[in-house]
Design a protein around this motif. Structure first.
Motif, PDB file in Angstrom:
ATOM      1  N   HIS A   8      35.271  58.368  17.846  1.00 49.30           N
ATOM      2  CA  HIS A   8      35.419  59.779  18.214  1.00 49.30           C
ATOM      3  C   HIS A   8      36.878  60.098  18.531  1.00 49.30           C
ATOM      4  O   HIS A   8      37.408  61.132  18.125  1.00 49.30           O
ATOM      5  N   CYS A  60      31.245  75.481  11.798  1.00 51.97           N
ATOM      6  CA  CYS A  60      30.132  74.531  11.842  1.00 51.97           C
ATOM      7  C   CYS A  60      29.302  74.592  10.562  1.00 51.97           C
ATOM      8  O   CYS A  60      28.866  73.566  10.048  1.00 51.97           O
ATOM      9  N   ASN A  81      36.704  70.477  21.255  1.00 49.19           N
ATOM     10  CA  ASN A  81      35.605  69.597  20.900  1.00 49.19           C
ATOM     11  C   ASN A  81      34.299  70.069  21.540  1.00 49.19           C
ATOM     12  O   ASN A  81      33.243  70.089  20.887  1.00 49.19           O
ATOM     13  N   GLN A  82      34.377  70.468  22.807  1.00 44.43           N
ATOM     14  CA  GLN A  82      33.186  70.948  23.505  1.00 44.43           C
ATOM     15  C   GLN A  82      32.667  72.233  22.870  1.00 44.43           C
ATOM     16  O   GLN A  82      31.459  72.405  22.657  1.00 44.43           O
ATOM     17  N   SER A  85      31.183  71.348  19.454  1.00 51.38           N
ATOM     18  CA  SER A  85      29.970  70.540  19.654  1.00 51.38           C
ATOM     19  C   SER A  85      28.811  71.426  20.077  1.00 51.38           C
ATOM     20  O   SER A  85      27.682  71.262  19.604  1.00 51.38           O
ATOM     21  N   ASP A  86      29.087  72.377  20.953  1.00 50.26           N
ATOM     22  CA  ASP A  86      28.042  73.310  21.400  1.00 50.26           C
ATOM     23  C   ASP A  86      27.524  74.161  20.247  1.00 50.26           C
ATOM     24  O   ASP A  86      26.377  74.614  20.261  1.00 50.26           O
ATOM     25  N   THR A  90      29.065  68.071  14.270  1.00 47.59           N
ATOM     26  CA  THR A  90      28.917  66.664  14.655  1.00 47.59           C
ATOM     27  C   THR A  90      30.043  65.766  14.139  1.00 47.59           C
ATOM     28  O   THR A  90      30.240  64.674  14.648  1.00 47.59           O
ATOM     29  N   SER A  91      30.789  66.211  13.144  1.00 51.26           N
ATOM     30  CA  SER A  91      31.807  65.357  12.517  1.00 51.26           C
ATOM     31  C   SER A  91      33.171  65.553  13.175  1.00 51.26           C
ATOM     32  O   SER A  91      34.185  65.701  12.500  1.00 51.26           O
ATOM     33  N   LEU A  92      33.194  65.554  14.500  1.00 53.31           N
ATOM     34  CA  LEU A  92      34.409  65.864  15.248  1.00 53.31           C
ATOM     35  C   LEU A  92      35.108  64.612  15.767  1.00 53.31           C
ATOM     36  O   LEU A  92      34.460  63.663  16.216  1.00 53.31           O
ATOM     37  N   HIS A  93      36.430  64.655  15.744  1.00 50.14           N
ATOM     38  CA  HIS A  93      37.236  63.566  16.280  1.00 50.14           C
ATOM     39  C   HIS A  93      38.445  64.155  16.997  1.00 50.14           C
ATOM     40  O   HIS A  93      38.878  65.266  16.690  1.00 50.14           O
TER      41      HIS A  93
END
Length: 204
Positions: A8, A60, A81-82, A85-86, A90-93
């Motif tokens: 991540h 997204c 990221n938050q 993500s919310d 899902t493919s976050l770094h």
């Protein structure tokens, strides 16, 4: 063969290697347009943190490939990221150490008109207000001490909650938002070509 698992949080060398090996990787720079204009990672798309939420659903829905979030040091990227993500991405770094770490290793960058980072602006403004308030409390009236009190309290609150109201206000100043920056256009470029472009020239 098992799929390669990507951490991540990525170090600058790892992020660069990943981008070179996989042309579908996208860097999203969440700093202010002014900071991005001054210096940014080659190939990065600038979607400022204060504009990210309004585009989160669009990003997204259209980006399934790895996305590396970037800021100056990593703090704003964590907030981004938050937010994403919310929204279900899902493919976050995260780029560990942000642009500072990338530049320190001499990795590919694009330079423009030099501008002061938002973090530095916050430090200068907060320090100036504290100094002025303390001086006025000594020379004019003790109640001026309320200025450093409120600044200090605000900084403590920012540290506890991992937010920075002063930074968000400064981010909206014309100095940090060049007229040439069109976030809506950048997002369209990112979502329309996010699965076709290679790691190369940055979107501006």
């Amino acid at each position: 063969m098992a799929a390669t698992v990507i951490d991540h949080v990525l170090s600058a060398p790892t992020a660069h290697q990943l981008a070179v090996a996989n042309p579908l990787v996208r860097f999203i720079d969440v700093r202010t347009p002014g900071e991005h204009e001054s210096l940014h990672i080659e190939g990065a798309y600038n979607v400022p943190l204060d504009r990210l939420a309004e585009h989160a659903e669009e990003l997204c829905s259209n980006l399934a490939d790895p996305v590396i979030l970037v800021c100056q040091t990593g703090v704003r990227a964590s907030k981004a990221n938050q937010t994403l993500s919310d929204a279900g991405m899902t493919s976050l770094h995260l780029l560990e150490g942000g642009v500072n770490a990338w530049v320190a290793l001499g990795l590919p960058i694009v330079k423009g008109t030099k501008r002061m980072s938002l973090e530095r602006q916050v430090r200068i403004l907060a320090g100036s207000l504290v100094g002025i308030g303390a001086l006025l409390s000594l020379l004019v009236h003790p109640l001026w001490a309320l200025i450093p009190f409120f600044i200090g309290s605000g900084l403590a609150f920012a540290g506890i909650t991992d937010t920075c109201s002063m930074g968000m206000v400064l981010a909206k100043l014309p100095y940090n938002s060049p007229a040439s920056c069109d976030v809506d256009l950048i997002v369209r470029q990112l979502t329309e070509h996010g699965t076709a472009e290679s790691f190369g020239p940055a979107a501006t």
